[in-house]
Design a protein around this motif. Structure first.
Motif, PDB file in Angstrom:
ATOM      1  N   GLY A   1       1.009  -1.233  -0.030  1.00 36.87           N
ATOM      2  CA  GLY A   1      -0.058  -0.007  -0.134  1.00 36.87           C
ATOM      3  C   GLY A   1       0.765   1.191   0.054  1.00 36.87           C
ATOM      4  N   ARG A   2       0.230   2.209  -0.395  1.00 39.47           N
ATOM      5  CA  ARG A   2       0.706   3.580  -0.382  1.00 39.47           C
ATOM      6  C   ARG A   2      -0.203   4.819   0.142  1.00 39.47           C
ATOM      7  NH1 ARG A   2       1.763   0.501  -5.284  1.00 39.47           N
ATOM      8  NH2 ARG A   2       3.753   0.464  -6.180  1.00 39.47           N
ATOM      9  N   GLY A   3       0.727   5.666   0.571  1.00 40.20           N
ATOM     10  CA  GLY A   3      -0.160   6.865   1.117  1.00 40.20           C
ATOM     11  C   GLY A   3       0.809   7.973   1.445  1.00 40.20           C
ATOM     12  N   TRP A   4      -0.020   9.110   1.519  1.00 39.34           N
ATOM     13  CA  TRP A   4       0.741  10.601   1.877  1.00 39.34           C
ATOM     14  C   TRP A   4      -0.379  11.288   2.898  1.00 39.34           C
ATOM     15  CZ3 TRP A   4      -1.450   9.068  -2.901  1.00 39.34           C
ATOM     16  CH2 TRP A   4      -2.350   9.829  -3.310  1.00 39.34           C
ATOM     17  N   ASN A   5       0.107  12.172   3.367  1.00 36.75           N
ATOM     18  CA  ASN A   5      -0.734  13.111   4.224  1.00 36.75           C
ATOM     19  C   ASN A   5      -1.496  14.001   3.577  1.00 36.75           C
ATOM     20  OD1 ASN A   5       0.776  12.224   6.446  1.00 36.75           O
ATOM     21  ND2 ASN A   5       1.178  14.232   7.474  1.00 36.75           N
ATOM     22  N   HIS A   6      -3.044  14.143   3.950  1.00 40.40           N
ATOM     23  CA  HIS A   6      -3.935  14.942   2.978  1.00 40.40           C
ATOM     24  C   HIS A   6      -5.107  14.945   4.005  1.00 40.40           C
ATOM     25  CE1 HIS A   6      -5.184  10.515   1.824  1.00 40.40           C
ATOM     26  NE2 HIS A   6      -6.423  11.143   1.764  1.00 40.40           N
ATOM     27  N   ASP A   7      -5.750  15.913   3.544  1.00 37.56           N
ATOM     28  CA  ASP A   7      -7.089  16.072   4.306  1.00 37.56           C
ATOM     29  C   ASP A   7      -8.283  15.255   3.796  1.00 37.56           C
ATOM     30  OD1 ASP A   7      -6.386  18.043   5.984  1.00 37.56           O
ATOM     31  OD2 ASP A   7      -6.857  19.696   4.731  1.00 37.56           O
ATOM     32  N   TYR A   8      -9.323  14.781   4.563  1.00 40.02           N
ATOM     33  CA  TYR A   8     -10.575  14.375   4.119  1.00 40.02           C
ATOM     34  C   TYR A   8     -11.552  14.814   4.893  1.00 40.02           C
ATOM     35  CZ  TYR A   8     -14.003  10.385   3.781  1.00 40.02           C
ATOM     36  OH  TYR A   8     -15.014   9.766   3.387  1.00 40.02           O
ATOM     37  N   LEU A   9     -12.518  15.242   3.842  1.00 37.92           N
ATOM     38  CA  LEU A   9     -13.676  15.814   4.459  1.00 37.92           C
ATOM     39  C   LEU A   9     -14.712  14.858   5.183  1.00 37.92           C
ATOM     40  CD1 LEU A   9     -14.196  18.393   1.372  1.00 37.92           C
ATOM     41  CD2 LEU A   9     -13.076  18.805   3.501  1.00 37.92           C
ATOM     42  N   MET A  10     -15.221  15.350   6.212  1.00 34.18           N
ATOM     43  CA  MET A  10     -16.016  14.375   6.812  1.00 34.18           C
ATOM     44  C   MET A  10     -17.516  14.867   6.735  1.00 34.18           C
ATOM     45  SD  MET A  10     -13.824  12.264   8.624  1.00 34.18           S
ATOM     46  CE  MET A  10     -14.520  11.678  10.166  1.00 34.18           C
ATOM     47  N   ASP A  11     -18.426  13.962   7.360  1.00 31.60           N
ATOM     48  CA  ASP A  11     -19.697  14.300   7.453  1.00 31.60           C
ATOM     49  C   ASP A  11     -20.016  14.835   8.747  1.00 31.60           C
ATOM     50  OD1 ASP A  11     -22.536  14.446   7.675  1.00 31.60           O
ATOM     51  OD2 ASP A  11     -23.155  12.491   6.565  1.00 31.60           O
ATOM     52  N   ARG A  12     -20.186  16.139   8.830  1.00 38.81           N
ATOM     53  CA  ARG A  12     -20.219  16.666  10.153  1.00 38.81           C
ATOM     54  C   ARG A  12     -21.553  15.927  10.929  1.00 38.81           C
ATOM     55  NH1 ARG A  12     -17.730  20.735  12.692  1.00 38.81           N
ATOM     56  NH2 ARG A  12     -18.854  21.640  14.392  1.00 38.81           N
ATOM     57  N   ALA A  13     -22.429  15.864  10.293  1.00 39.30           N
ATOM     58  CA  ALA A  13     -23.712  15.269  10.905  1.00 39.30           C
ATOM     59  C   ALA A  13     -23.510  14.082  11.755  1.00 39.30           C
ATOM     60  CB  ALA A  13     -24.840  15.295   9.725  1.00 39.30           C
ATOM     61  N   LYS A  14     -22.522  13.474  11.307  1.00 41.49           N
ATOM     62  CA  LYS A  14     -22.100  12.020  11.844  1.00 41.49           C
ATOM     63  C   LYS A  14     -21.069  11.861  12.834  1.00 41.49           C
ATOM     64  CE  LYS A  14     -23.906   9.154   7.862  1.00 41.49           C
ATOM     65  NZ  LYS A  14     -23.488   8.248   6.848  1.00 41.49           N
ATOM     66  N   THR A  15     -20.013  12.925  12.400  1.00 42.61           N
ATOM     67  CA  THR A  15     -19.066  12.694  13.317  1.00 42.61           C
ATOM     68  C   THR A  15     -18.476  13.792  14.091  1.00 42.61           C
ATOM     69  OG1 THR A  15     -17.653  13.874  11.520  1.00 42.61           O
ATOM     70  CG2 THR A  15     -17.692  11.321  11.425  1.00 42.61           C
ATOM     71  N   ASN A  16     -19.247  15.092  13.767  1.00 42.30           N
ATOM     72  CA  ASN A  16     -19.077  16.365  14.508  1.00 42.30           C
ATOM     73  C   ASN A  16     -17.942  17.015  14.052  1.00 42.30           C
ATOM     74  OD1 ASN A  16     -20.149  18.390  16.079  1.00 42.30           O
ATOM     75  ND2 ASN A  16     -19.087  17.658  17.774  1.00 42.30           N
ATOM     76  N   LYS A  17     -17.118  16.591  13.051  1.00 39.32           N
ATOM     77  CA  LYS A  17     -16.081  17.070  12.440  1.00 39.32           C
ATOM     78  C   LYS A  17     -16.095  17.509  11.157  1.00 39.32           C
ATOM     79  CE  LYS A  17     -12.605  15.036  15.560  1.00 39.32           C
ATOM     80  NZ  LYS A  17     -11.400  13.914  15.545  1.00 39.32           N
ATOM     81  N   ASN A  18     -15.468  18.530  10.521  1.00 45.96           N
ATOM     82  CA  ASN A  18     -15.476  18.981   9.248  1.00 45.96           C
ATOM     83  C   ASN A  18     -14.664  18.217   8.372  1.00 45.96           C
ATOM     84  OD1 ASN A  18     -17.463  20.985   9.288  1.00 45.96           O
ATOM     85  ND2 ASN A  18     -15.987  22.271  10.106  1.00 45.96           N
ATOM     86  N   LYS A  19     -13.268  17.869   9.017  1.00 44.05           N
ATOM     87  CA  LYS A  19     -12.349  17.263   7.981  1.00 44.05           C
ATOM     88  C   LYS A  19     -11.390  16.505   9.276  1.00 44.05           C
ATOM     89  CE  LYS A  19      -9.137  20.948   7.908  1.00 44.05           C
ATOM     90  NZ  LYS A  19      -8.326  21.775   6.858  1.00 44.05           N
TER      91      LYS A  19
END
Length: 418
Positions: free
Chosen positions: A278-296
């Protein structure tokens, strides 16, 4: 900042970056409550100082120098004559090639005059000078031998800082200086600068690494999240610590957040080759605020690579077979020329242990890879919020589910109610 360090700093920057740094340093010397005391023509004076710095004039090598020069010019009000010269106009007035050459020669001349016990640079400083020499070469339309000689000189400084480049391990240069910079150098600068190849095999590997193009090599770096077959080129004898690091660094350049990290998870294949999982890098992921109480949420490279591996190879195979024998390479970029230390953070350390990955390699500023073994792996850590929330977000981003993660989150939620 010592004189040599100041000279190296200004020699490592582009003219535009240098102008910005000079003006920012001068601007900071005015506290908010004293802005009324700032001369009306302060920007004109600051630009004048930036021009002198870019031209490599004596006494313009650090923020302290720039602020002092500003105070002198402000008192004498000598900046008014250049009030019509704007930032962009001043940049265009400069002879860029002469500026870069002068600033680099200032470093080389001072360094050669220092006693042997006081003229060693850090790896990062040497890498910065290589950056400066590349900036110079981009302004050279005449194939000037003087430009090539400067490149040779800065490679010699790096070899002096990393003696193994001139003896047994020339390919370690890829652990110290980012690949795009090395690819911009004249090929003859390496051997003329003291890079020695103990065997033909080592030289061939050096040439192979120098020619890597991850943007065009779709087999080497497919889009993260794309399903990969196990008999694909992800399993190849060509993978080495150098290619894995360079790919992690390439991934890090995709990151849009401040800390540019990239990660590659791999494990040995039965045929003796290495298989990238697997491969990855740092980045923002937008969240569903209604479910998580977080924007990203910021997905760290390690978390992103774990989710990518699960998507590529399946949850059961990853947790039962692949992760326990896997290693992760992590790279952090320092600007566009060197590397920074990037051992797993307090969130990624337990996450890696939770999925069973405990072998880690990471970059350092001194041109070495550091290996570490994490403490005992334990799947119970999946229920830890610092592990579960980022991994859940990474799995959602990939459009996959992880039964173990869901079960751990459910169990943690039930315990919280008790």
């Amino acid at each position: 900042m010592t004189e040599i360090a100041g000279l190296i700093n200004v020699a490592s920057l582009s003219n535009h970056e240098l102008f910005t740094e000079v003006i920012a340093a001068i601007s900071r010397c005015f506290k908010s409550r004293n802005k009324k005391e700032r001369p009306k023509n302060w920007m004109s004076i600051a630009v004048q100082i930036a021009i002198s710095t870019a031209e490599g004039q004596v006494g313009y090598t650090s923020s302290a120098d720039w602020v002092e020069q500003f105070r002198v010019l402000s008192r004498n009000d000598t900046g008014s004559g250049s009030k019509d010269v704007k930032f962009a106009e001043a940049l265009n007035m400069l002879n860029a090639k002469e500026c870069y050459m002068k600033r680099l020669n200032n470093v080389l001349d001072l360094h050669s005059s220092l006693p042997d016990n006081n003229n060693n640079l850090t790896v990062r400083q040497a890498a910065g000078l290589i950056r400066g020499s590349v900036l110079l070469s981009k302004e050279d339309n005449d194939n000037d031998d003087a430009v090539k000689n400067i490149q040779i000189s800065v490679i010699k400084l790096l070899v002096r800082t990393m003696p193994r480049l001139g003896t047994t391990n020339p390919n370690d240069i890829f652990l110290a200086v980012q690949l795009p910079l090395l690819q911009s150098l004249d090929r003859t600068a390496f051997t003329n600068g003291g890079i020695a190849f103990p065997s033909k095999k080592v030289m061939e590997e050096f040439d192979y690494l120098l020619d890597l193009d991850f943007d065009c090599d779709t087999d080497s770096i497919a889009q993260v999240g794309e399903k990969r077959k196990r008999n694909s080129d992800d399993r190849t004898a060509q993978h080495s610590k150098y290619t894995l690091l360079l790919e992690a660094a390439h991934l890090a350049r995709k990151g849009a957040v401040r800390a540019q990290h990239g990660a590659v998870i791999f494990c040995p294949a039965p045929d003796g080759a290495m298989q990238v999982l697997g491969r990855g890098w740092n980045h923002d992921y937008l969240m569903d605020r209604a479910k998580t109480n977080k924007n990203k949420v910021v997905l760290h490279s390690e978390c992103h690579a774990i989710a990518d591996a699960i998507k590529n190879h399946g949850e059961d195979d990853c947790f039962n077979v692949l992760f326990p024998k896997a290693t992760i390479f992590i790279a952090e970029l320092e600007s566009d020329f060197a590397y920074e230390t990037c051992h797993p953070c307090p969130k990624c350390d337990p996450l890696l242990r939770a999925v069973g990955i405990i072998s880690v390699f990471y970059t350092t500023p001194d041109g070495c890879l550091t290996q570490m073994e994490l403490s005992t792996p334990t799947c119970e850590l999946l229920g830890n919020e610092n592990c579960s929330l980022p991994l859940k977000a990474a799995c959602d981003e990939q459009g996959i589910t992880c039964k173990r993660l869901d079960a751990a989150m459910k169990e943690a939620a039930e315990k919280a109610k008790e």
